[in-house]
Design a protein around this motif. Sequence first.
Motif, mmCIF file in Angstrom:
data_model
loop_
_atom_site.group_PDB
_atom_site.id
_atom_site.type_symbol
_atom_site.label_atom_id
_atom_site.label_comp_id
_atom_site.label_asym_id
_atom_site.label_seq_id
_atom_site.Cartn_x
_atom_site.Cartn_y
_atom_site.Cartn_z
ATOM 1 N N ARG A 272 -49.033 -4.235 -6.100
ATOM 2 C CA ARG A 272 -49.787 -4.906 -6.855
ATOM 3 C C ARG A 272 -48.934 -5.631 -7.957
ATOM 4 N N ASP A 273 -47.858 -4.747 -8.509
ATOM 5 C CA ASP A 273 -47.144 -5.097 -9.427
ATOM 6 C C ASP A 273 -46.246 -6.508 -9.087
ATOM 7 N N ALA A 274 -45.717 -6.228 -7.763
ATOM 8 C CA ALA A 274 -44.895 -7.038 -7.135
ATOM 9 C C ALA A 274 -45.488 -8.462 -6.998
ATOM 10 N N PHE A 275 -46.775 -8.293 -6.418
ATOM 11 C CA PHE A 275 -47.703 -9.469 -6.180
ATOM 12 C C PHE A 275 -47.752 -10.384 -7.246
ATOM 13 N N VAL A 276 -48.013 -9.530 -8.542
ATOM 14 C CA VAL A 276 -48.755 -10.239 -9.496
ATOM 15 C C VAL A 276 -47.247 -11.012 -10.285
ATOM 16 N N ARG A 277 -46.092 -10.169 -10.352
ATOM 17 C CA ARG A 277 -44.852 -10.882 -11.007
ATOM 18 C C ARG A 277 -44.498 -12.154 -10.165
ATOM 19 N N ALA A 278 -44.520 -12.312 -8.711
ATOM 20 C CA ALA A 278 -44.385 -13.494 -7.963
ATOM 21 C C ALA A 278 -45.442 -14.572 -8.109
ATOM 22 N N LEU A 279 -46.641 -13.922 -8.393
ATOM 23 C CA LEU A 279 -47.596 -15.302 -8.518
ATOM 24 C C LEU A 279 -47.440 -15.901 -9.939
ATOM 25 N N GLN A 280 -47.344 -14.796 -11.009
ATOM 26 C CA GLN A 280 -47.019 -15.400 -12.365
ATOM 27 C C GLN A 280 -46.115 -16.204 -12.317
ATOM 28 N N LEU A 281 -45.071 -15.995 -11.763
ATOM 29 C CA LEU A 281 -43.713 -16.838 -11.716
ATOM 30 C C LEU A 281 -43.869 -18.093 -11.235
ATOM 31 N N LYS B 224 -57.385 -11.276 -11.471
ATOM 32 C CA LYS B 224 -58.184 -10.405 -10.859
ATOM 33 C C LYS B 224 -57.505 -9.880 -9.426
ATOM 34 N N VAL B 225 -56.489 -10.278 -9.060
ATOM 35 C CA VAL B 225 -55.635 -9.595 -8.207
ATOM 36 C C VAL B 225 -55.078 -8.177 -8.673
ATOM 37 N N LYS B 226 -54.755 -8.177 -9.964
ATOM 38 C CA LYS B 226 -54.065 -7.028 -10.581
ATOM 39 C C LYS B 226 -55.276 -6.051 -10.664
ATOM 40 N N THR B 227 -56.360 -6.386 -10.815
ATOM 41 C CA THR B 227 -57.723 -5.235 -10.831
ATOM 42 C C THR B 227 -58.135 -4.739 -9.624
ATOM 43 N N MET B 228 -57.694 -5.331 -8.665
ATOM 44 C CA MET B 228 -58.520 -4.880 -7.492
ATOM 45 C C MET B 228 -57.477 -3.767 -6.695
ATOM 46 N N PHE B 229 -56.469 -3.458 -7.010
ATOM 47 C CA PHE B 229 -55.774 -2.516 -6.229
ATOM 48 C C PHE B 229 -55.986 -1.254 -7.033
ATOM 49 N N PRO B 230 -56.319 -0.394 -6.207
ATOM 50 C CA PRO B 230 -56.649 1.200 -6.809
ATOM 51 C C PRO B 230 -55.557 2.034 -6.980
ATOM 52 N N ASN B 231 -55.522 2.886 -7.707
ATOM 53 C CA ASN B 231 -54.115 3.556 -8.249
ATOM 54 C C ASN B 231 -54.074 4.796 -7.233
ATOM 55 N N VAL B 232 -53.958 4.618 -5.811
ATOM 56 C CA VAL B 232 -53.798 5.536 -4.870
ATOM 57 C C VAL B 232 -52.780 5.131 -4.033
ATOM 58 N N SER B 233 -52.293 6.208 -3.231
ATOM 59 C CA SER B 233 -51.119 6.128 -2.168
ATOM 60 C C SER B 233 -51.581 5.356 -1.183
ATOM 61 N N SER C 267 -37.918 -10.509 -6.866
ATOM 62 C CA SER C 267 -37.436 -9.717 -5.867
ATOM 63 C C SER C 267 -36.839 -10.533 -4.695
ATOM 64 N N PRO C 268 -35.995 -10.003 -3.959
ATOM 65 C CA PRO C 268 -35.414 -10.965 -2.717
ATOM 66 C C PRO C 268 -36.669 -11.174 -1.719
ATOM 67 N N PRO C 269 -36.433 -12.458 -1.258
ATOM 68 C CA PRO C 269 -37.253 -12.751 -0.267
ATOM 69 C C PRO C 269 -37.168 -11.956 1.050
ATOM 70 N N VAL C 270 -38.330 -11.787 1.640
ATOM 71 C CA VAL C 270 -38.078 -11.318 3.073
ATOM 72 C C VAL C 270 -37.251 -11.795 3.763
ATOM 73 N N SER C 271 -36.142 -11.105 4.488
ATOM 74 C CA SER C 271 -34.958 -11.365 5.112
ATOM 75 C C SER C 271 -34.988 -11.088 6.715
ATOM 76 N N LEU C 272 -34.685 -11.645 7.683
ATOM 77 C CA LEU C 272 -34.371 -11.305 8.891
ATOM 78 C C LEU C 272 -33.221 -10.262 9.127
ATOM 79 N N PRO C 273 -33.047 -9.411 10.317
ATOM 80 C CA PRO C 273 -31.826 -8.579 10.229
ATOM 81 C C PRO C 273 -30.454 -9.509 10.543
ATOM 82 N N VAL C 274 -29.716 -8.907 9.612
ATOM 83 C CA VAL C 274 -28.357 -9.499 9.743
ATOM 84 C C VAL C 274 -27.487 -9.687 11.043
#
Length: 230
Positions: free
Chosen positions: A92-101, A126-135, A187-194
Amino acid sequence: VDPETNIAFPKTMHIESKVRIPDMTLLGVGVRKVSFLKVKVYSIGFYADLSNPNLKIPEGATPEEKLEYLVHNTTCCVRIIPYRNTNYHHLRDAFVRALQLRLNEAIRDKALDEDAGLNASANIRKVKTMFPNVSLNAGSPLDVLLAPPVPGKPRVAIFRDLGTVEDEFTSTEFFMQYFRERDALPSPPVSLPVDYDHHPLLILARSSRRGSSHLCQLESAGARLRQFVC
């Protein structure tokens, strides 16, 4: 299969639902890495409905333009599969940071008016509130579906078993974050294998121009998760 993590993704995404959801084609896979150590967090598969009769992918468009066209014009889905045990709040934290940026950039560049900006900000909260604090255990998938566009209504992003977001900016930018330039993300964008030559990743795409199916190959080593849609 994501060659960096050996996590497998089905070539076709079929989602059971009371409302018909079209089958979607796997267009590419990649791995999310964090920190300078490039720790692998999760693999992601990007899917889109290529059978949509309204798709008219512009000829001569760049790979990024084709991806953006798909995100804005058809049903899409990302499947996130953790490589190691994590938790929903970490994601959630990574999603929210990217969206806010992205929202800050859009407001700065006057790409959104005041009302649209306020609505996007409310939906990011709303995105920030919908994720539970579970594994979220390694290998447990999280699907995020982008519903097809409906004239006169905002796009809807459905986070499976968590909730929905009804906002054009938030819903589409959640998907586009995976294809942004490196300096546009916290954080870095998703990348393909080198070692791409030893892991040729092929996908089946439908040609909007010729109406036939054929294989298309992803870009060269180190490219972001993106796909040539022929």
